[in-house]
Design an enzyme around this catalytic site. Structure first.
Site: not given
Length: 198
Positions: A48-50, A53
């Site tokens: 999920v992080c990218p 970001i």
């Protein structure tokens, strides 16, 4: 809970937008004219992080035009941040994001912002910090739930409206909408005109 309190300041290594490393990056010295958005993600090279970001990076100019710098933090080292920035998006990387990526390798920043999960990684915390280092808004999501960068922009607009006009911003308020005077008469007038839209 940090809302209404001063944001914990910190000094830590960070990979800057130009890929240089600032070994002594300080939050208090990197606020925009009106403040900063400080957001945490669990770990580089994850899932999920990218998406979060990249979403925040695509809106960096929108935040900067409103006087807010975007600053990201995870428990990874500056070397891991650099490697992730240099991994193409189509291979799970984040590409050349333009905001500073702070390396919280001691986990002290995550701990100070109360987002450290099981002493291992940060939860998905995001903090709206004003020009006086006061936390005005915070959201913390569990690991599988991505955040909405546009909602943070809405909160920035709400804070700026309050600071400029002294009016509070009711539920669902968007830039250009009427604010409300924080009085009994103010709420009565607002609800008379707007309750059907809520």
């Amino acid at each position: 809970m940090l809302v209404t309190k001063l944001a914990p300041d910190f000094k830590a290594p960070a990979v800057l937008g130009n890929n240089e490393v600032d070994e002594h990056f300080e939050l208090s010295k990197n606020l925009g004219k009106n403040g900063a958005i400080l957001f945490f993600w669990p770990k580089d090279f994850t899932f999920v992080c990218p998406t979060e970001i990249i979403a925040f990076d695509k809106r960096v100019k929108d935040f900067q035009e409103k006087g807010f710098n975007v600053i990201g933090v995870s428990i990874d080292s500056e070397q891991v941040h650099f490697a992730w920035k240099n991994t193409p998006v189509e291979k799970g990387g984040i590409g050349q994001v333009t905001f500073p990526m702070v390396a919280d390798i001691t986990k002290s920043i995550s701990r100070d912002y109360d987002v450290l999960f099981e002493e291992a990684i940060a939860l998905r915390g995001a903090f709206l910090i004003d020009k006086n280092m006061k936390v005005r808004h915070a959201v913390i999501n569990d690991l599988p739930l991505g955040r909405n960068a546009d909602e943070m922009l809405r909160m920035v607009d709400a804070l700026l409206h309050f600071e400029e006009h002294g009016e509070v911003c009711p539920a669902g308020w968007r830039k250009g909408d009427k604010g409300m005077k924080a009085t009994h008469q103010g709420v009565a007038e607002y609800l008379k005109e707007n309750s059907i839209k809520l």
